[in-house]
Design a protein around this motif. Structure first.
Motif, PDB file in Angstrom:
ATOM      1  N   TYR A  54      48.937  19.355  13.684  1.00 17.35           N
ATOM      2  CA  TYR A  54      48.687  18.670  12.570  1.00 17.35           C
ATOM      3  C   TYR A  54      50.095  18.046  12.528  1.00 17.35           C
ATOM      4  O   TYR A  54      50.336  18.999  11.507  1.00 17.35           O
ATOM      5  CB  TYR A  54      47.435  18.373  11.651  1.00 17.35           C
ATOM      6  CG  TYR A  54      46.577  19.212  12.481  1.00 17.35           C
ATOM      7  CD1 TYR A  54      45.733  19.009  13.329  1.00 17.35           C
ATOM      8  CD2 TYR A  54      45.351  20.060  11.736  1.00 17.35           C
ATOM      9  CE1 TYR A  54      44.637  18.871  13.844  1.00 17.35           C
ATOM     10  CE2 TYR A  54      44.381  20.497  12.268  1.00 17.35           C
ATOM     11  CZ  TYR A  54      43.668  19.784  13.678  1.00 17.35           C
ATOM     12  OH  TYR A  54      42.619  20.514  13.742  1.00 17.35           O
ATOM     13  N   LYS A  55      50.786  17.018  12.352  1.00 15.38           N
ATOM     14  CA  LYS A  55      52.411  16.329  12.389  1.00 15.38           C
ATOM     15  C   LYS A  55      51.985  16.224  10.153  1.00 15.38           C
ATOM     16  O   LYS A  55      50.410  15.198  10.440  1.00 15.38           O
ATOM     17  CB  LYS A  55      52.547  15.105  12.952  1.00 15.38           C
ATOM     18  CG  LYS A  55      52.647  15.303  14.157  1.00 15.38           C
ATOM     19  CD  LYS A  55      53.043  14.745  15.164  1.00 15.38           C
ATOM     20  CE  LYS A  55      53.871  15.175  16.498  1.00 15.38           C
ATOM     21  NZ  LYS A  55      53.646  13.751  17.723  1.00 15.38           N
ATOM     22  N   PRO A  56      52.655  16.281  10.009  1.00 13.72           N
ATOM     23  CA  PRO A  56      52.806  14.876   8.694  1.00 13.72           C
ATOM     24  C   PRO A  56      52.105  14.567   8.135  1.00 13.72           C
ATOM     25  O   PRO A  56      51.749  14.116   7.165  1.00 13.72           O
ATOM     26  CB  PRO A  56      54.870  16.071   8.180  1.00 13.72           C
ATOM     27  CG  PRO A  56      54.367  16.912   9.161  1.00 13.72           C
ATOM     28  CD  PRO A  56      54.420  16.496  10.434  1.00 13.72           C
ATOM     29  N   GLY A  57      52.367  13.808   9.523  1.00 11.11           N
ATOM     30  CA  GLY A  57      52.202  12.139   9.063  1.00 11.11           C
ATOM     31  C   GLY A  57      50.882  12.240   8.896  1.00 11.11           C
ATOM     32  O   GLY A  57      49.706  11.068   8.115  1.00 11.11           O
ATOM     33  N   LEU A  58      49.718  13.109   9.213  1.00  9.97           N
ATOM     34  CA  LEU A  58      48.307  12.687   8.874  1.00  9.97           C
ATOM     35  C   LEU A  58      47.935  13.615   7.858  1.00  9.97           C
ATOM     36  O   LEU A  58      46.737  12.614   7.493  1.00  9.97           O
ATOM     37  CB  LEU A  58      47.631  13.962  10.571  1.00  9.97           C
ATOM     38  CG  LEU A  58      46.472  13.786  10.306  1.00  9.97           C
ATOM     39  CD1 LEU A  58      45.752  14.419  11.556  1.00  9.97           C
ATOM     40  CD2 LEU A  58      46.129  15.250   9.208  1.00  9.97           C
ATOM     41  N   LEU A  59      48.747  13.610   7.201  1.00  8.81           N
ATOM     42  CA  LEU A  59      48.237  14.401   5.365  1.00  8.81           C
ATOM     43  C   LEU A  59      48.627  12.586   4.516  1.00  8.81           C
ATOM     44  O   LEU A  59      47.436  12.774   3.664  1.00  8.81           O
ATOM     45  CB  LEU A  59      48.864  15.371   4.970  1.00  8.81           C
ATOM     46  CG  LEU A  59      48.050  16.563   5.900  1.00  8.81           C
ATOM     47  CD1 LEU A  59      50.036  17.233   5.954  1.00  8.81           C
ATOM     48  CD2 LEU A  59      47.412  17.521   5.317  1.00  8.81           C
ATOM     49  N   ARG A  60      49.134  12.398   5.310  1.00 10.45           N
ATOM     50  CA  ARG A  60      49.366  10.574   5.045  1.00 10.45           C
ATOM     51  C   ARG A  60      48.726   9.683   4.694  1.00 10.45           C
ATOM     52  O   ARG A  60      47.968   8.732   3.796  1.00 10.45           O
ATOM     53  CB  ARG A  60      50.597   9.588   4.836  1.00 10.45           C
ATOM     54  CG  ARG A  60      51.930  10.791   4.879  1.00 10.45           C
ATOM     55  CD  ARG A  60      52.744  10.048   4.977  1.00 10.45           C
ATOM     56  NE  ARG A  60      53.804   8.811   3.730  1.00 10.45           N
ATOM     57  CZ  ARG A  60      53.834   7.631   3.206  1.00 10.45           C
ATOM     58  NH1 ARG A  60      52.981   6.865   4.840  1.00 10.45           N
ATOM     59  NH2 ARG A  60      54.177   6.979   2.316  1.00 10.45           N
ATOM     60  N   LYS A  61      47.194   9.808   5.520  1.00 10.63           N
ATOM     61  CA  LYS A  61      46.565   9.057   5.329  1.00 10.63           C
ATOM     62  C   LYS A  61      45.446   9.310   4.968  1.00 10.63           C
ATOM     63  O   LYS A  61      44.391  10.648   4.986  1.00 10.63           O
ATOM     64  CB  LYS A  61      45.734   9.020   7.079  1.00 10.63           C
ATOM     65  CG  LYS A  61      44.670   7.776   7.223  1.00 10.63           C
ATOM     66  CD  LYS A  61      44.814   7.819   9.002  1.00 10.63           C
ATOM     67  CE  LYS A  61      43.554   6.732   9.445  1.00 10.63           C
ATOM     68  NZ  LYS A  61      44.116   6.441  11.109  1.00 10.63           N
ATOM     69  N   TRP A  62      44.644   8.427   3.561  1.00  9.00           N
ATOM     70  CA  TRP A  62      43.478   8.828   2.871  1.00  9.00           C
ATOM     71  C   TRP A  62      42.582   8.099   3.439  1.00  9.00           C
ATOM     72  O   TRP A  62      42.497   6.976   3.503  1.00  9.00           O
ATOM     73  CB  TRP A  62      44.210   7.949   1.374  1.00  9.00           C
ATOM     74  CG  TRP A  62      42.473   8.319   0.443  1.00  9.00           C
ATOM     75  CD1 TRP A  62      43.274   8.622   0.212  1.00  9.00           C
ATOM     76  CD2 TRP A  62      42.526   7.208   0.006  1.00  9.00           C
ATOM     77  NE1 TRP A  62      42.186   9.191  -0.709  1.00  9.00           N
ATOM     78  CE2 TRP A  62      41.202   8.223  -0.909  1.00  9.00           C
ATOM     79  CE3 TRP A  62      42.179   6.127   0.347  1.00  9.00           C
ATOM     80  CZ2 TRP A  62      40.608   6.727  -1.866  1.00  9.00           C
ATOM     81  CZ3 TRP A  62      41.286   5.546  -0.050  1.00  9.00           C
ATOM     82  CH2 TRP A  62      40.467   5.778  -1.467  1.00  9.00           C
ATOM     83  N   HIS A  63      41.812   9.042   3.131  1.00 12.64           N
ATOM     84  CA  HIS A  63      40.320   8.699   3.328  1.00 12.64           C
ATOM     85  C   HIS A  63      38.765   8.898   2.167  1.00 12.64           C
ATOM     86  O   HIS A  63      39.599   9.953   1.368  1.00 12.64           O
ATOM     87  CB  HIS A  63      39.550   9.550   4.292  1.00 12.64           C
ATOM     88  CG  HIS A  63      40.226   9.497   5.836  1.00 12.64           C
ATOM     89  ND1 HIS A  63      39.750   8.390   6.436  1.00 12.64           N
ATOM     90  CD2 HIS A  63      41.116  10.181   6.567  1.00 12.64           C
ATOM     91  CE1 HIS A  63      40.155   8.401   8.024  1.00 12.64           C
ATOM     92  NE2 HIS A  63      41.198   9.453   7.585  1.00 12.64           N
ATOM     93  N   GLY A 213      37.474  14.502   9.786  1.00 12.59           N
ATOM     94  CA  GLY A 213      38.408  13.329   9.355  1.00 12.59           C
ATOM     95  C   GLY A 213      38.149  12.520   8.093  1.00 12.59           C
ATOM     96  O   GLY A 213      37.725  12.713   6.739  1.00 12.59           O
ATOM     97  N   PRO A 214      37.348  10.885   8.722  1.00  8.16           N
ATOM     98  CA  PRO A 214      36.539  10.394   7.250  1.00  8.16           C
ATOM     99  C   PRO A 214      35.868  10.744   6.399  1.00  8.16           C
ATOM    100  O   PRO A 214      35.795  10.239   5.250  1.00  8.16           O
ATOM    101  CB  PRO A 214      36.847   9.012   8.295  1.00  8.16           C
ATOM    102  CG  PRO A 214      36.002   9.103   9.501  1.00  8.16           C
ATOM    103  CD  PRO A 214      36.968  10.467  10.150  1.00  8.16           C
TER     104      PRO A 214
END
Length: 285
Positions: A54-63, A213-214
């Motif tokens: 899992y790339k760092p960018g995935l962690l920035r996505k706030w659900h 995920g969400p």
């Protein structure tokens, strides 16, 4: 079944939470992102990005999580994301659609989380899984020297009762170490073996949070990531590898003092993991 939001966040509330989440995620992943830019690697910190992919960018996505409505959010990025639906000026996770399409995955995760929560933690493995991965093998899994050398490492394995309960640690045992393990964990019986004292079971909460995920609030995802990061540090400090050049003092589990320190840390991680485990289970029912 139509999901009714139990919590409604105003635009100011959800905007603030999303921004705080991004700042926290950026702080947690700063080291990895800087190393990628420099073409460098790290034997401990990079594990969460390479093993779980899992790339760092995935962690920035706030659900916001299940059953939370974002008010005045028709123009929010979430409105265009998969597994969300727009209801007038509000946006919510489309729980029914997600659970329907992901039913086999969710069922498997539910089984693992519920069975792990139902068990008492076991604290007698002393981190021997990393030692068993190099037992009687002159190759190592990491480009770091062995603290006790090959023969010393083999002797430690031979003097311990191997009790690994986690398939994703056990499957990397060397052929000579595999029959020494008290258990024979397998993918199809994973829920039968998982227990809350296991470091790998704690790290995997990060994986489950991503896969759900969400449904999972961003704050819970980052809590799971931080837990996994801290667990991995202990995992490697208690391993046969010599990481002192990287700033990690060993937890010498071949000694009584090292065993006591390891178990104390294990218990602390269990206390941190169980609320996250419950939070994930609550989101899938």
């Amino acid at each position: 079944m139509t999901t009714t939001a139990r919590l409604r966040l105003s635009r100011a509330e959800w905007s603030a939470r999303a921004a705080a989440h991004e700042r926290r995620a950026d702080a947690l992943t700063a080291g990895r992102r800087a190393r990628v830019q420099r073409g460098q690697t790290h034997p401990v910190d990079d594990f969460l990005y390479t093993y779980y992919s899992y790339k760092p960018g995935l962690l920035r996505k706030w659900h916001p999580g299940r059953d939370v409505a974002l008010m005045d959010a028709a123009d929010a990025p979430h409105a265009a994301w998969q597994w969300y639906r727009v209801d007038g000026e509000s946006v919510v996770v489309d729980v029914d659609a997600f659970l329907t399409e992901k039913e086999p995955l969710v069922r498997a995760i539910r089984g693992i989380l519920a069975s792990t929560l139902s068990r008492i933690g076991s604290y007698g493995c002393f981190g021997m899984h990393e030692w068993a991965m190099v037992y009687r093998d002159r190759e190592t899994r990491h480009p770091v020297p062995l603290r006790l050398g090959h023969s010393g490492t083999d002797a430690v394995v031979e003097s311990h009762d191997l009790r690994c309960t986690h398939i994703d640690a056990f499957r990397f045992f060397t052929p000579e170490a595999t029959p020494k393990n008290r258990f024979a964990p397998a993918r199809e019986t994973q829920a039968d073996h998982e227990q809350p004292g296991c470091l790998h079971a704690g790290m995997d909460l990060y994986k489950w949070a991503v896969k759900l995920g969400p449904l999972v609030p961003g704050e819970v995802l980052l809590d799971a990531f931080e837990l996994a990061r801290d667990i991995r540090e202990l995992d490697m400090r208690a391993s046969p590898y010599d990481l002192r050049d990287w700033g990690y003092a060993p937890v010498a589990v071949e000694t009584s003092a090292g065993k006591a320190a390891y178990v104390a840390a294990q218990r602390g991680f269990t206390e941190r993991a169980q609320p996250i485990r419950r939070a994930l289970l609550e989101r899938i029912g």
